[in-house]
Design a protein around this motif. Sequence first.
Motif, mmCIF file in Angstrom:
data_model
loop_
_atom_site.group_PDB
_atom_site.id
_atom_site.type_symbol
_atom_site.label_atom_id
_atom_site.label_comp_id
_atom_site.label_asym_id
_atom_site.label_seq_id
_atom_site.Cartn_x
_atom_site.Cartn_y
_atom_site.Cartn_z
ATOM 1 N N UNK A 18 0.666 -1.255 0.092
ATOM 2 C CA UNK A 18 0.010 -0.015 -0.011
ATOM 3 C C UNK A 18 0.997 1.099 0.020
ATOM 4 N N UNK A 19 0.515 2.334 -0.802
ATOM 5 C CA UNK A 19 0.942 3.716 -0.678
ATOM 6 C C UNK A 19 -0.012 4.426 -0.031
ATOM 7 N N UNK A 20 -0.015 4.725 1.205
ATOM 8 C CA UNK A 20 -1.242 5.582 1.996
ATOM 9 C C UNK A 20 -0.894 6.907 2.106
ATOM 10 N N UNK A 21 -1.838 7.814 1.797
ATOM 11 C CA UNK A 21 -1.902 9.312 1.827
ATOM 12 C C UNK A 21 -2.558 9.689 2.994
ATOM 13 N N UNK A 22 -1.761 10.773 3.620
ATOM 14 C CA UNK A 22 -2.496 11.362 4.756
ATOM 15 C C UNK A 22 -2.457 13.073 4.623
ATOM 16 N N UNK A 123 2.431 -3.199 -8.081
ATOM 17 C CA UNK A 123 1.193 -3.854 -7.499
ATOM 18 C C UNK A 123 0.498 -2.899 -6.417
ATOM 19 N N UNK A 124 1.645 -2.008 -5.793
ATOM 20 C CA UNK A 124 1.073 -1.321 -4.464
ATOM 21 C C UNK A 124 -0.322 -0.577 -4.902
ATOM 22 N N UNK A 125 -0.984 -0.615 -3.989
ATOM 23 C CA UNK A 125 -2.442 0.037 -3.847
ATOM 24 C C UNK A 125 -2.407 1.317 -3.329
ATOM 25 N N UNK A 126 -2.868 2.503 -4.024
ATOM 26 C CA UNK A 126 -2.904 3.631 -3.530
ATOM 27 C C UNK A 126 -4.130 3.899 -2.575
ATOM 28 N N UNK A 127 -3.929 4.304 -1.608
ATOM 29 C CA UNK A 127 -5.226 4.554 -0.516
ATOM 30 C C UNK A 127 -5.018 5.651 0.295
ATOM 31 N N UNK A 128 -6.008 6.175 0.891
ATOM 32 C CA UNK A 128 -5.912 7.109 1.961
ATOM 33 C C UNK A 128 -5.921 6.510 3.358
ATOM 34 N N UNK A 140 -9.799 13.808 1.465
ATOM 35 C CA UNK A 140 -10.560 13.494 -0.074
ATOM 36 C C UNK A 140 -10.387 12.039 -0.361
ATOM 37 N N UNK A 141 -10.966 11.353 -1.319
ATOM 38 C CA UNK A 141 -10.876 10.001 -1.548
ATOM 39 C C UNK A 141 -9.701 9.803 -2.337
ATOM 40 N N UNK A 142 -8.597 9.448 -1.803
ATOM 41 C CA UNK A 142 -7.307 9.230 -2.482
ATOM 42 C C UNK A 142 -7.379 7.995 -3.352
ATOM 43 N N UNK A 143 -8.078 6.827 -2.924
ATOM 44 C CA UNK A 143 -8.201 5.712 -3.720
ATOM 45 C C UNK A 143 -8.983 6.159 -5.204
#
Length: 155
Positions: A18-22, A123-128, A140-143
């Motif tokens: 995962x790549x997690x945005x904050x 393959x990393x999933x971008x998420x918030x 905001x909805x990062x995914x």
Amino acid sequence: MRNPVKLARRPNEREIEYIIIHSSGTMQGTPLTAKDIDRAHKQRGWCGIGYNFVIDLDGKVELGRSIKWQGAHCGACGRNNDSIGICYIGGVNCEYEMCDTRTPQQKLALEAVLQTLKAVWPDAEICGHRDFAATACPSFNAARCYKDITGEPLI
């Protein structure tokens, strides 16, 4: 863009799912640096900044915790070991409500960092952060916003 980020994956590095945005949860337009966040996280008893990247108001990308080390940005959700954390400065409007306060420069920088990371970990999933915890972070909805990002680095 300033401070280009160059990454190369090595076989012994941890797997990133995962790549997690904050967001920093600070008021729109209020400057904050990775050094400020590092100091605040140390005051919490952590060994240092929990995010791997920080994007300031003018789009400058600052390095936080090394991507070689487990992060400290999504621990309650059990995602620190298999993720990279990116924090943009802002996320709260003048009414103290969570709000997408990203500047145009932050949006460009965030997209460039995401494209670079996806080139290394396709393959990393971008998420918030909000996708893993009961929070509005990152405002905001990062995914949904970044669902079409591919691994073609711009930086």
